[in-house]
Design a protein around this motif. Structure first.
Motif, PDB file in Angstrom:
ATOM      1  N   HIS A  16      13.123  24.625  21.559  1.00 33.46           N
ATOM      2  CA  HIS A  16      11.731  24.755  21.970  1.00 33.46           C
ATOM      3  C   HIS A  16      11.507  24.119  23.344  1.00 33.46           C
ATOM      4  O   HIS A  16      10.857  24.681  24.225  1.00 33.46           O
ATOM      5  CB  HIS A  16      10.858  24.064  20.916  1.00 33.46           C
ATOM      6  CG  HIS A  16       9.562  24.749  20.685  1.00 33.46           C
ATOM      7  ND1 HIS A  16       8.577  24.784  21.621  1.00 33.46           N
ATOM      8  CD2 HIS A  16       9.090  25.427  19.614  1.00 33.46           C
ATOM      9  CE1 HIS A  16       7.543  25.446  21.138  1.00 33.46           C
ATOM     10  NE2 HIS A  16       7.840  25.862  19.926  1.00 33.46           N
ATOM     11  N   TYR A  63      12.562  29.179  30.688  1.00 36.30           N
ATOM     12  CA  TYR A  63      11.827  30.440  30.464  1.00 36.30           C
ATOM     13  C   TYR A  63      12.696  31.506  29.805  1.00 36.30           C
ATOM     14  O   TYR A  63      12.587  32.681  30.107  1.00 36.30           O
ATOM     15  CB  TYR A  63      11.221  30.965  31.774  1.00 36.30           C
ATOM     16  CG  TYR A  63      10.263  29.995  32.368  1.00 36.30           C
ATOM     17  CD1 TYR A  63       8.997  29.797  31.778  1.00 36.30           C
ATOM     18  CD2 TYR A  63      10.597  29.250  33.485  1.00 36.30           C
ATOM     19  CE1 TYR A  63       8.121  28.869  32.299  1.00 36.30           C
ATOM     20  CE2 TYR A  63       9.723  28.312  34.012  1.00 36.30           C
ATOM     21  CZ  TYR A  63       8.487  28.132  33.420  1.00 36.30           C
ATOM     22  OH  TYR A  63       7.627  27.218  33.916  1.00 36.30           O
ATOM     23  N   LYS A  64      13.606  31.081  28.963  1.00 38.49           N
ATOM     24  CA  LYS A  64      14.458  32.024  28.253  1.00 38.49           C
ATOM     25  C   LYS A  64      14.385  31.741  26.751  1.00 38.49           C
ATOM     26  O   LYS A  64      15.362  31.268  26.160  1.00 38.49           O
ATOM     27  CB  LYS A  64      15.909  31.902  28.739  1.00 38.49           C
ATOM     28  CG  LYS A  64      16.159  32.477  30.124  1.00 38.49           C
ATOM     29  CD  LYS A  64      17.645  32.475  30.384  1.00 38.49           C
ATOM     30  CE  LYS A  64      18.080  33.225  31.603  1.00 38.49           C
ATOM     31  NZ  LYS A  64      17.157  33.483  32.675  1.00 38.49           N
ATOM     32  N   PRO A  65      13.238  31.990  26.141  1.00 41.82           N
ATOM     33  CA  PRO A  65      13.099  31.645  24.720  1.00 41.82           C
ATOM     34  C   PRO A  65      14.132  32.333  23.838  1.00 41.82           C
ATOM     35  O   PRO A  65      14.735  31.712  22.989  1.00 41.82           O
ATOM     36  CB  PRO A  65      11.672  32.104  24.376  1.00 41.82           C
ATOM     37  CG  PRO A  65      11.214  32.927  25.512  1.00 41.82           C
ATOM     38  CD  PRO A  65      12.023  32.544  26.699  1.00 41.82           C
ATOM     39  N   PHE A  66      14.366  33.612  24.098  1.00 44.68           N
ATOM     40  CA  PHE A  66      15.271  34.362  23.243  1.00 44.68           C
ATOM     41  C   PHE A  66      16.659  33.708  23.224  1.00 44.68           C
ATOM     42  O   PHE A  66      17.196  33.394  22.170  1.00 44.68           O
ATOM     43  CB  PHE A  66      15.369  35.808  23.739  1.00 44.68           C
ATOM     44  CG  PHE A  66      15.922  36.729  22.707  1.00 44.68           C
ATOM     45  CD1 PHE A  66      15.133  37.134  21.629  1.00 44.68           C
ATOM     46  CD2 PHE A  66      17.232  37.177  22.790  1.00 44.68           C
ATOM     47  CE1 PHE A  66      15.642  37.976  20.666  1.00 44.68           C
ATOM     48  CE2 PHE A  66      17.741  38.019  21.828  1.00 44.68           C
ATOM     49  CZ  PHE A  66      16.944  38.422  20.768  1.00 44.68           C
ATOM     50  N   GLU A  67      17.192  33.428  24.419  1.00 39.91           N
ATOM     51  CA  GLU A  67      18.522  32.843  24.515  1.00 39.91           C
ATOM     52  C   GLU A  67      18.578  31.461  23.850  1.00 39.91           C
ATOM     53  O   GLU A  67      19.524  31.141  23.140  1.00 39.91           O
ATOM     54  CB  GLU A  67      18.950  32.716  25.975  1.00 39.91           C
ATOM     55  CG  GLU A  67      19.301  34.021  26.651  1.00 39.91           C
ATOM     56  CD  GLU A  67      18.078  34.756  27.204  1.00 39.91           C
ATOM     57  OE1 GLU A  67      16.946  34.480  26.750  1.00 39.91           O
ATOM     58  OE2 GLU A  67      18.248  35.603  28.089  1.00 39.91           O
ATOM     59  N   PHE A  91      16.719  30.199  21.488  1.00 40.84           N
ATOM     60  CA  PHE A  91      16.642  30.239  20.028  1.00 40.84           C
ATOM     61  C   PHE A  91      17.925  30.809  19.430  1.00 40.84           C
ATOM     62  O   PHE A  91      18.375  30.381  18.376  1.00 40.84           O
ATOM     63  CB  PHE A  91      15.423  31.039  19.577  1.00 40.84           C
ATOM     64  CG  PHE A  91      14.140  30.313  19.822  1.00 40.84           C
ATOM     65  CD1 PHE A  91      13.989  28.997  19.405  1.00 40.84           C
ATOM     66  CD2 PHE A  91      13.069  30.927  20.462  1.00 40.84           C
ATOM     67  CE1 PHE A  91      12.808  28.308  19.631  1.00 40.84           C
ATOM     68  CE2 PHE A  91      11.883  30.252  20.686  1.00 40.84           C
ATOM     69  CZ  PHE A  91      11.759  28.941  20.275  1.00 40.84           C
ATOM     70  N   ILE A  92      18.513  31.755  20.119  1.00 43.29           N
ATOM     71  CA  ILE A  92      19.770  32.315  19.607  1.00 43.29           C
ATOM     72  C   ILE A  92      20.864  31.249  19.653  1.00 43.29           C
ATOM     73  O   ILE A  92      21.658  31.110  18.717  1.00 43.29           O
ATOM     74  CB  ILE A  92      20.197  33.556  20.443  1.00 43.29           C
ATOM     75  CG1 ILE A  92      19.174  34.687  20.269  1.00 43.29           C
ATOM     76  CG2 ILE A  92      21.584  34.031  20.025  1.00 43.29           C
ATOM     77  CD1 ILE A  92      18.942  35.137  18.852  1.00 43.29           C
ATOM     78  N   ALA A 138      20.397  28.026  19.362  1.00 37.41           N
ATOM     79  CA  ALA A 138      20.141  27.134  18.218  1.00 37.41           C
ATOM     80  C   ALA A 138      20.616  27.777  16.922  1.00 37.41           C
ATOM     81  O   ALA A 138      21.245  27.126  16.087  1.00 37.41           O
ATOM     82  CB  ALA A 138      18.646  26.812  18.136  1.00 37.41           C
TER      83      ALA A 138
END
Ligand SMILES: Nc1ncnc2c1ncn2[C@@H]1O[C@H](COP(=O)(O)OP(=O)(O)O)[C@@H](O)[C@H]1O
Ligand SMILES: [Mg+2]
Lengths: 211, 256, 218
Positions: free
Chosen positions: A169, A176-180, A182-183, A185
Motif C-alpha cells: 500500500h 504509482y504502480k498499484p497493480f505491480e 500488490f502482485i 505482495a
C-alpha cells in the motif's frame, strides 16, 4: 526496484512473525477453551462456548479495531504490532478451539473407558490416552486455521503494522504502480503459504509415523 | 476350594438400571466369590454388558447396591470423593473389552506398563519386568515392541488381557472378548482365559460361546430381558435347565 | 472507565444504513460466488484442459493470498490498467471471486462424491448426459454440499467488513463514521460487533431452513 524487494522481504518477516506469535497464542487459547468446553462443570463450559460463539460470530476486523482503538480509549495502550498479534491470536483461538475439540471428541470412547478401567483419573486419561491420539487428528484442521490466519493477518495493515499488505500500500504512493505492488505482495504471500503448508504436511507425517 | 463362609468378593443387591425410559436391568441379585469363574450368558440385548459395566461403574446405576471387597461401589459421594473412590476401586477390577481398546499410540509393552508406572504401583524397571513376564504368559514375548496396528485381533486381545493383569486386579471382567475375532483366532484367547482360571483368578465372563462356558466356568448365570432367569453349576444350567426360557435359549443356540 | 453507551442510539440511522448495505453487499456476493463457484466446479471437472488450467490457476492464487489484498488489486490495481470500478462494485467482485474459488472446491467434491452408478443408471434408461446431471447428480450433490456452502456464506458475511478498507459504505465504515463524529471507538465497534453477531444469527437460521429443505428432497 531492488530497494522495493528488500522492503518486501522485510515486510514478509513481519508477516511471519505476527502470524507465528498469533498462532501460538491461538493454540494456547484453543487448548484451554477446548478442554474447558468439555468440562463437566457448567461454569467452566459456558465461558468457553461463549468465547467461541462471539469470536467466530463477528468479523476479525471489528475485533481488532475494538482491541486497538477501543483499548486506547479505555487506557489500554498497545503498539499496533502488539494489538495485531493479540487480536489475531484471540480470533484464531476461537476457530482452533473447535478444531481441537473436534479432534478430542473423535477419539473412540472405548479409549477413555480403557484408561478409566485401569484406574487412571480423568486428567491422566486425557493427558496420556486421549490427547496423544487427538494430536494426530488436529494437525490438519489446525493447519487450515493457521493458513487462514496468515492470510487474515493482512488486516493488521489497517492499524499501520508494516507487514506485507501495508508495505504494498505504501509503495503505491511513491511508485504509482498499484497493480505491480500488490502482485509483488501476492507473490510473497504465496511463497509463505506454500512453505507453511509444506511444514504442516511434514508435521502431519511425523505425528502419523508412530503406529 | 471355595470358602462359602467368607464374604463374596462382589455382591449385587436388587440392581436396577434404566437408559431413559428403557429399563435394562430389572432387579439383579448376584454374588461372585473369590476364585469363582462366573459365566454370564443370555440372548443379545438382555443386559449382560450393562450389568458387567455397572460393576466398575462405567455405567452408573438407577437403584440397588454393588459391593466389592467390602466397600459399596455405588456409594453416594460428592464428585471429587467419588472420583477418588472409583479410581482406587478400578485398579482392583480388570476389564477386557470386545473391541480390545488398546492404546494405538503405544507399543504392546507400553500398553502394559503405562498404568502401573503412572499410578505408582511399580517403578519403571519393575513394571517393565512384570510386563515382559505377563506378555510371555499370554504368549507374546516376541511382540513386546509392536504397535497394536501390527498385531492380529487375537494378539491384541491377549495384550489387553496382559494390560489388565498388570494392575494385579482381584477380579477380571470379560465382555464378549472373542466375538470380534476371526474364528481361527478365538482359541488362543480362550486358552489364555482358561489358564487364568486354572490360576484361581476370579473372573466374570460374558460370552456367547456355551461350550467355552461349560468347560471353564464354575458357575453359570443365565439372563434374559434384564433379569436373572436361572443360575447354578454348568452341569445343571446347561444340561438340565429348570426354566423353559433357559431351555429355549439353549436349544436355539445349540441348533445353530 | 470512560464509557457512554447513550451515544449509540443517537447514531441509529447511520448504523442501520450500514446494516442495510452490508446485507445488500453480502447477499449479492453470495449469489455471484455460488453461481461462479458452480461454473468453476463444472469447468474443473470438464475434460477440456485449456479451460481447466486457468481456473486452477485462479483458485491457487485466490486461496493463497489475503482477501484484503485481492480487494486492493481489484479496486486500485485495475484502475491502473484503465478499469475504473466504483468501490461497491470492486467489493462485490472481489468477495464473489474469493468465495467462488472456495465454493467451487466444495461443489466439485460434492459432485465427485456421488456414486457414478447413479449417473450410469440414469444414462442406461436413455437419459441424456445433461439431463442425468440435472435430474440425478446435481440434486444429490446439492444436499451433500449445503452445510459446507452455508459455512462459506457465514464467512462471507463476516469478511465483508473488509470492504470498508476501500471505502464502501457498509456497517464497519458507518461505525467508523460515527466514531469520527463522537470519538467513541469502543462503544461503536462494540455496537457494530453486536449487529454483525445478530446478522450472523439470522443467516444461520436461514441456512438451517435451507439445509432442511435440501435434505428433504432426497
Ligand atoms: N448407552 C446406552 N444407551 C441406551 N441404551 C443402551 C445403552 N447401552 C445399552 N443399551 C440398551 O440396553 C439393552 C441391553 O444392552 P446390553 O447390556 O448391551 O445387552 P447385551 O450385552 O446382553 O447384549 C439393549 O436394549 C441396549 O440397546
Ligand atoms: Mg454385550
Amino acid at each position: 526496484m531492488q530497494r522495493v524487494w528488500i522492503f518486501f522481504a522485510q515486510a514478509s518477516l513481519t508477516t511471519i512473525k505476527i502470524s507465528g506469535l498469533a498462532i501460538l497464542l491461538g493454540l494456547c487459547l484453543g487448548f484451554i477453551a477446548a478442554l474447558s468446553s468439555l468440562s463437566r462443570l457448567t461454569v467452566v463450559r459456558w465461558p468457553a462456548r461463549a468465547y467461541v460463539s462471539v469470536f467466530r460470530g463477528t468479523p476479525a476486523l471489528i475485533q481488532l479495531f475494538l482491541l486497538y482503538f477501543g483499548g486506547l480509549q479505555l487506557g489500554l495502550e498497545m503498539s499496533p504490532i502488539q494489538a495485531g498479534i493479540i487480536g489475531l491470536g484471540i480470533n484464531i483461538g476461537a476457530y482452533m478451539t473447535e478444531s481441537i475439540r473436534g479432534a478430542i471428541i473423535a477419539v473412540d470412547k472405548g479409549q477413555t473407558e480403557a484408561g478409566r478401567c485401569l484406574g487412571l483419573s480423568r486428567a491422566q486419561t486425557m493427558a496420556r490416552v486421549i490427547l496423544p491420539q487427538a494430536a494426530r487428528l488436529m494437525v490438519r484442521p489446525l493447519g487450515v486455521n493457521s493458513v487462514a490466519l496468515i492470510k487474515g493477518s493482512a488486516i493488521v495493515s489497517t492499524i499501520s503494522v508494516t507487514e506485507l499488505t501495508y508495505t504494498a500500500h505504501r509503495f503505491i504512493s511513491s511508485t504509482y504502480k498499484p497493480f505491480e505492488m500488490f502482485i509483488l505482495a501476492a507473490i510473497f504471500y504465496l511463497i509463505i503459504i506454500t512453505l507453511f503448508m509444506r511444514l504442516v504436511q511434514w508435521i502431519d507425517t511425523r505425528v502419523a509415523l508412530k503406529e | 476350594m471355595q470358602d462359602t463362609k467368607r464374604e463374596p468378593l462382589i455382591r449385587i443387591r436388587n440392581l436396577r438400571k434404566s437408559f431413559g425410559p428403557l429399563e435394562v436391568l430389572k432387579g439383579i441379585d448376584m454374588e461372585v466369590r473369590e476364585g469363582q469363574i462366573l459365566a454370564l450368558i443370555g440372548p443379545s440385548g438382555s443386559g449382560k454388558s450393562t450389568l458387567l459395566r455397572t460393576i466398575n461403574q462405567l455405567e452408573d446405576v438407577t437403584s440397588g447396591e454393588i459391593w466389592f471387597d467390602g466397600t459399596l461401589v455405588n456409594a453416594d459421594l460428592p464428585h471429587r470423593a467419588r472420583e477418588k473412590h472409583l479410581n482406587a476401586l478400578r485398579r482392583n477390577i480388570g476389564m477386557v473389552f470386545q473391541h480390545f481398546n488398546l492404546f494405538p499410540h503405544m507399543t504392546a509393552l507400553e500398553n502394559v506398563t503405562m498404568a502401573p508406572v503412572l499410578l505408582g504401583l511399580h517403578t519403571k524397571a519393575q513394571a517393565r519386568e512384570n510386563a515382559l513376564r505377563l506378555l510371555a504368559k499370554v504368549g507374546l514375548s516376541d511382540r513386546a515392541d509392536y504397535y497394536p496396528s501390527r498385531l492380529s485381533g487375537g494378539q491384541k486381545q491377549r495384550v489387553a488381557i496382559a494390560r489388565a493383569l498388570a494392575m494385579e486386579p482381584k477380579v477380571m471382567l470379560f465382555d464378549e472378548v472373542t466375538s470380534a475375532l476371526d474364528p481361527e483366532l478365538v482359541g488362543e484367547v480362550n486358552r489364555t482365559m482358561k489358564q487364568l482360571a486354572e490360576e484361581n483368578m476370579t473372573m466374570v465372563i460374558v460370552t456367547h460361546e456355551l461350550k467355552f462356558a461349560a468347560d471353564t466356568a464354575s458357575h453359570i448365570v443365565f439372563m434374559a430381558d434384564g433379569r436373572i432367569v436361572e443360575e447354578g453349576p454348568p452341569d445343571q444350567v446347561l444340561r438340565n435347565p429348570l426354566q423353559a426360557r433357559t431351555r429355549a435359549f439353549l436349544q436355539q443356540d445349540f441348533a445353530e | 472507565m470512560n464509557l457512554d453507551f447513550t451515544v449509540v442510539p443517537r447514531m441509529t440511522d447511520l448504523l442501520l444504513w450500514g446494516v442495510m448495505w452490508t446485507v445488500i453487499l453480502s447477499v449479492l456476493s453470495m449469489v455471484f460466488s455460488l453461481v461462479l463457484g458452480a461454473v468453476f466446479a463444472v469447468v474443473r471437472l470438464s475434460s477440456y484442459r485449456l479451460l481447466r488450467w486457468p481456473v486452477q490457476a485462479i483458485s491457487w492464487v485466490f486461496m493463497g493470498t489475503p482477501l484484503l489484498l485481492q480487494l486492493y488489486v481489484v479496486y486500485f490495481g485495475l484502475a491502473e490498467l484503465g478499469l475504473n470500478l466504483n468501490a461497491f462494485t470492486a467489493g462485490v467482485i472481489a468477495l464473489s471471486l474469493h468465495f467462488a474459488v472456495y465454493n467451487a472446491d466444495i461443489i466439485r467434491a460434492g459432485i465427485q462424491s456421488i456414486d457414478t452408478g447413479q449417473y450410469q443408471a440414469a444414462r442406461s434408461l436413455g437419459v441424456s448426459h445433461l439431463q442425468a446431471m440435472r435430474k440425478v447428480v446435481v440434486p444429490q450433490a446439492l444436499a451433500n454440499v449445503t452445510p459446507a456452502l452455508g459455512n462459506m456464506m457465514i464467512a462471507l458475511l463476516k469478511e465483508s467488513a473488509l470492504v470498508s478498507a476501500i471505502g464502501v459504505m457498509e456497517l464497519t465504515l458507518s461505525a467508523q463514521r460515527a466514531i469520527s463524529q463522537t470519538f467513541r471507538p469502543f462503544e461503536f465497534y462494540l455496537a457494530a460487533a453486536a449487529l454483525y453477531y445478530a446478522l450472523n444469527l439470522v443467516l444461520q437460521q436461514a441456512l438451517r431452513l435451507i439445509e432442511r429443505r435440501a435434505a428433504l428432497t432426497r
